[in-house]
Design a protein around this motif. Structure first.
Motif, mmCIF file in Angstrom:
data_model
loop_
_atom_site.group_PDB
_atom_site.id
_atom_site.type_symbol
_atom_site.label_atom_id
_atom_site.label_comp_id
_atom_site.label_asym_id
_atom_site.label_seq_id
_atom_site.Cartn_x
_atom_site.Cartn_y
_atom_site.Cartn_z
ATOM 1 N N GLU A 78 -2.423 -17.333 8.159
ATOM 2 C CA GLU A 78 -1.883 -18.139 7.202
ATOM 3 C C GLU A 78 -1.347 -17.036 5.838
ATOM 4 N N ARG A 79 -2.161 -16.137 5.586
ATOM 5 C CA ARG A 79 -2.014 -15.175 4.483
ATOM 6 C C ARG A 79 -1.271 -13.875 4.977
ATOM 7 N N GLY A 80 -1.049 -13.954 6.133
ATOM 8 C CA GLY A 80 -0.236 -12.568 6.759
ATOM 9 C C GLY A 80 -1.287 -11.542 6.791
ATOM 10 N N MET A 81 -2.527 -11.970 6.808
ATOM 11 C CA MET A 81 -3.641 -10.799 7.051
ATOM 12 C C MET A 81 -4.110 -10.424 8.364
ATOM 13 N N TYR A 82 -4.692 -9.494 8.748
ATOM 14 C CA TYR A 82 -5.182 -9.418 9.958
ATOM 15 C C TYR A 82 -6.629 -9.305 10.232
ATOM 16 N N VAL A 124 0.579 0.205 10.665
ATOM 17 C CA VAL A 124 -0.415 -0.106 9.485
ATOM 18 C C VAL A 124 -1.509 0.563 9.236
ATOM 19 N N SER A 125 -1.780 0.782 7.793
ATOM 20 C CA SER A 125 -3.170 1.577 7.329
ATOM 21 C C SER A 125 -4.520 0.599 7.659
ATOM 22 N N LEU A 126 -5.306 0.873 8.345
ATOM 23 C CA LEU A 126 -6.735 0.229 8.565
ATOM 24 C C LEU A 126 -7.516 0.155 7.346
ATOM 25 N N PHE A 127 -7.422 -0.724 6.413
ATOM 26 C CA PHE A 127 -8.353 -0.751 5.352
ATOM 27 C C PHE A 127 -9.048 -2.155 5.258
ATOM 28 N N SER A 128 -10.314 -2.438 5.606
ATOM 29 C CA SER A 128 -10.586 -3.963 5.561
ATOM 30 C C SER A 128 -12.002 -4.221 5.090
ATOM 31 N N ALA A 177 -9.623 5.356 8.168
ATOM 32 C CA ALA A 177 -9.481 3.965 8.476
ATOM 33 C C ALA A 177 -11.118 3.519 7.908
ATOM 34 N N ALA A 178 -11.138 2.430 7.572
ATOM 35 C CA ALA A 178 -12.577 1.900 6.817
ATOM 36 C C ALA A 178 -12.463 0.679 6.625
ATOM 37 N N ASN A 179 -13.837 -0.022 6.514
ATOM 38 C CA ASN A 179 -13.983 -1.490 6.515
ATOM 39 C C ASN A 179 -15.220 -1.282 5.351
ATOM 40 N N VAL A 207 -9.418 -8.379 7.091
ATOM 41 C CA VAL A 207 -10.980 -8.818 7.077
ATOM 42 C C VAL A 207 -11.489 -8.242 8.423
ATOM 43 N N ALA A 208 -12.859 -8.156 8.214
ATOM 44 C CA ALA A 208 -13.647 -7.962 9.548
ATOM 45 C C ALA A 208 -14.683 -8.907 9.229
#
Lengths: 248, 621
Positions: free
Chosen positions: B78-82, B13-17, B360-362, B45-46
């Motif tokens: 619940e939203r399938g997010m990380y 999975v591409s990490l973009f938070s 990857a970025a936040n 989300v971070a």
């Protein structure tokens, strides 16, 4: 002057961005010549506009005379010459100052005062005595809890506003009236709405250009004291509470 | 973790938070806010998890209401997010105490020290604190108590039982933003570490005495340098090298604490944007202290060239080039720290970072809050006009994700030279954490020897210009710890004196595997036909590979991504409109991806770029 738990929220986006730029231009755009020496031997010399001065003199024997000479020669806004060998004492005083001054602004003012009065430091022109501490002191006597309102117009049209809450002399909240839609038509509407929740002893309504001039002034406190006389200011209230002595 | 994202279950999975601070929002808005984040295309989300907010008294913690992080993470799941969680102990994040417990900072045993024993004052956005020493055993003991409380709660929510897929320890640890090598840390526990370092480096005092040119009785008696004029160069550079080791050790200790309390997902750390001592990201990862050594960047468009180089540095030094904080919006305490970043700058910076190596970025802050403004999403989950940029960015990020950036060259920092330079700092007991406390420019506080100590910087600058001239995209890394050199065709190292034996051995080994090594102006102690030595940076050109695309305007940079569908990006890093012709040895077309401009030509196309603009195209046959 600033409460450690100050809340800053719901600000007007473009107006805030403009203010950020004004603050930024005050902090980082002043040209100075700064020289660090060790008992007369020059360690480093810097023009804040262009960087390290490679061909600077190797020695400074009379720092004050050299500061005056550089000021005239370079046209910089200020020349500061510091003896690194004497500077230790300056830093050592700061933890004690900090313990006595729990506020950030008070710490910064005290640090500045300690710096300019330190024997390691020579400057030309002479340092300006900061006026903000006096303004902060007067905030404490305006009232227990009150709001300062700033209404800003752009070319005669209402543009944005900022409201600062002061409690026991400390700034506790800064916000804009975004939650008060529909948007105010005149600053009277805005001030009246804020007054429903508490006193507004200090207020200003002005064109954005008046703020631009305020921030461009080298002496911001004097410029603020004289803001009621600025041609782009539509209304002021209570400035005498902050600057009474200055006007006498 | 992979080289371009995270492996979650069977999926890469591409990490973009986006950064969301649960404790600064009304819990009733958490769901709406997360829906807005998801709508913009973000799957991650971070959040920081601030010690100072949760600890209400010594040993007592609050996890209710707006501090109910488990409920917040439940909504993410619940939203399938990380989620990436960042439990400090330092969170910065414009908090009054930077996230540390003030109770702990007020204990003199925890405070970082100057060489004269004074505590170091750190100015925070609205206050000040005595900065902690990360060597202090008392401080680390207090951190362990905080981790005892928070880490098991987070560990229980690791994927697949919850959304947590990464954990960051601390934040921008590098000596509290202080660049001066002699400002801190002289805490007794830090000096004990320093002496242990000397003992491990020299094995016996006589070796150290020989290196220093004076008699060293025992390691126990060794006194640290306090100034750039103090003692022989070896003594000063040892101190600078120890400061690098100390950071790796301190971050490693926090990481081990997190692991001991149940964290098994990748651990990260983030530094603020700098590419030299005391930071050593490759060493940090190689030591096992963290899985990913990331960096932060907040820049206006005028900082475009720095962002490009920092992205190249992350790409060359880290397993996963990760911008742990990529600025959006701005801090609203302008009397102390007026951020110049405007929403219009974010496009110039963010797209550039992705085109120059960041994988990857936040986005910090994706959702605004107290003391931060003009983010894409408001505190209540409403979208601001600049939010559409982030929806487009998530699409671009997804498009680049499967591709490999063509960066055939690696430009190395000569860390030994950088240490010599950093060892010339002066007035370490006077420098302050923020300019208003000492109204002097930080550049003043480095002893200028006039003996060419900056030569390595000049070589670096000129070598980079030669790479640009040749149309070669490249990565950056440091000899402090060399990364894997095998992905590169050419590795370039400015060499003056003898390079460390380990560096020479690694470079020669790479040469043996077919990597071309170019050094100059000296060989650095390398010999053999496989090493090219150049006496001037202008001689680099013949050793570089030929790019597939070139532009006849040097002010337009090209970056190529290769894969199933090649992508070409063009960057204008200046304030003037630029025009030029892109050529290739084949007929090609360019179909707009970032801006909808499509171009076609027989071996060349004409392009025009607005000031600071980035244009991205699909390459069509």
């Amino acid at each position: 002057m600033i409460h450690p738990d100050l809340r800053v929220h719901d600000l007007h986006p473009e107006g805030t961005a403009h203010l950020q730029g004004l603050f930024g231009s005050r902090q980082w755009n002043r040209r100075e010549i700064q020289v660090l020496h060790a008992s007369g031997r020059v360690v480093n010399a810097l023009d804040t506009a262009s960087g390290i001065l490679e061909d600077f003199a190797e020695r400074i024997d009379d720092p004050q005379a050299e500061a005056d000479r550089l000021l005239e020669k370079t046209g910089a806004g200020r020349v500061i010459i510091v003896d690194a060998d004497l500077l230790d004492g300056f830093a050592s005083s700061l933890p004690e100052i900090a313990k006595k001054n729990p506020g950030q602004a008070e710490l910064l003012w005290a640090a500045n005062e300690a710096f300019w009065n330190h024997p390691a430091v020579v400057t030309s022109p002479a340092p300006v005595t900061p006026e903000w501490p006096r303004v902060a002191q007067r905030l404490q006597v305006v009232g227990e809890r009150f709001t300062v309102v700033v209404a800003i117009y752009k070319e005669g049209e209402p543009y944005c506003d900022f409201m600062a809450t002061v409690e026991q002399g400390l700034l506790t909240e800064v916000t804009s009236s975004l939650g008060m839609r529909p948007w105010w038509k005149s600053h009277d509407d805005l001030i009246a709405a804020v007054e429903e929740r508490g006193p507004v002893p200090i207020a200003v309504a002005c064109e954005q250009s008046a703020l631009d001039d305020l921030f461009a002034s080298p002496d911001a406190v004097s410029a603020l004291a004289n803001l009621p006389n600025h041609p782009a200011v539509h209304f002021t209230r209570g400035f005498e509470l902050l600057f009474e002595e200055d006007r006498r | 973790m992979t080289g371009r994202g995270l492996l979650i279950g069977e999926d890469e999975v591409s990490l973009f938070s986006g950064e969301v601070h649960y404790w600064r929002l009304d819990p009733k808005d958490w769901g709406t806010v997360l829906d807005a984040v998801r709508w913009l295309g973000f799957m991650f989300v971070a959040t920081y998890v601030p010690w100072a907010e949760h600890e209400i008294a010594e040993g007592r913690y609050d996890f209710s209401g707006r501090l109910d992080i488990e409920r917040f993470l439940g909504l993410v799941h619940e939203r399938g997010m990380y989620a990436l969680v960042r439990p400090g102990p330092d969170c910065a994040s414009e908090l009054t105490t930077s996230g540390w417990s003030r109770r702990v900072l007020d204990d003199p045993r925890t405070q970082a020290r100057r060489s004269n024993g004074d505590p170091y004052i750190l100015v925070t956005p609205t206050s000040w604190v005595f900065a902690p020493s990360y060597a202090s055993k008392v401080f680390l003991g207090e951190v362990a108590r905080w981790y005892d409380e928070i880490v098991p709660r987070l560990a229980a929510l690791q994927y697949p039982n919850g959304p947590v897929v990464a954990c960051q320890v601390d934040n921008e640890m590098g000596y509290h933003f202080q660049a001066n090598s002699y400002a801190l840390d002289y805490h007794p526990d830090a000096l004990a570490e320093y002496r242990d370092f000397l003992a491990s480096k020299y094995s016996d005092p006589s070796s150290m005495s020989e290196a220093y040119g004076f008699e060293v009785g025992s390691f126990h008696d060794a006194q640290p340098p306090v100034d750039g004029r103090d003692g022989p160069e070896a003594k000063r550079t040892d101190w600078v090298e120890w400061r690098e080791r100390h950071l790796i050790g301190a971050i490693g200790r926090l990481s081990a604490m997190a692991r001991d309390r149940g964290i098994h997902v990748p651990i990260t750390h983030n530094d603020y944007p700098r590419m030299t001592t005391p930071m050593n990201p490759t060493g940090l990862e190689r030591s096992g202290a963290v899985d990913v050594a990331a960096g932060d960047v907040y820049a206006p468009k005028e900082g475009a060239s720095y962002v490009r180089e920092f992205a190249r540095f992350l790409s060359g030094t880290s397993r996963l080039p990760f911008l742990a904080e990529m600025g959006a919006g701005f801090i609203t305490v302008p009397w102390l720290l007026p951020m110049k970043v405007q929403p219009a700058d974010e496009e110039a910076i963010d797209v550039r970072a992705f085109c120059c190596g960041v994988k990857a970025a936040n986005v910090y802050m994706l959702v605004e809050r107290d003391r931060w403004y003009s983010s894409p999403i408001t505190e209540r989950g409403e979208l601001r006009p600049n939010a559409t940029l982030y929806r487009r960015l998530t699409e671009l990020k997804g498009r680049l994700f499967p591709l490999a950036r063509w960066a055939p060259a690696l430009l190395l920092e000569n860390r030994a030279e950088a240490r010599k330079d950093a060892a010339l700092d002066i007035a370490g007991t006077a420098v302050q954490s923020f300019p208003p406390m000492l109204p002097l420019d930080h550049r003043l506080f480095r002893f200028s020897s006039g003996a060419g100590v900056k030569r390595y910087e000049q070589w670096d600058k000129e070598l980079a210009a030669e790479l640009q001239k040749g149309g070669i995209d490249y990565d950056r890394a440091s000899t402090a710890t060399l990364p894997d050199l095998s992905p590169y065709e050419v590795v370039i190292v400015p060499a003056f004196d003898q390079l460390d034996k380990a560096v020479v051995d690694a470079l020669k080994a790479a040469a043996g595997r077919g990597v071309r090594i170019v050094a100059g102006p000296e060989s650095g102690g390398m010999t053999g036909d496989e090493i090219e030595v150049i006496s001037d940076p202008s001689m680099l050109g013949p050793f570089l590979p030929a790019p597939r695309f070139v532009c006849d305007n040097q002010n337009i940079e090209l970056h190529l991504f290769q894969g199933e569908q090649d992508i070409l990006a063009a960057l204008n890093n200046g304030a003037e409109q630029e025009a030029g012709t892109i050529r290739a040895g084949e007929a090609f077309g360019l179909e707009g991806v970032w801006e909808h401009e499509s171009l076609r030509g027989e071996g060349s196309v004409d392009v025009a770029l607005r000031p600071w603009a980035v244009q991205v195209w699909k390459v069509m046959a």
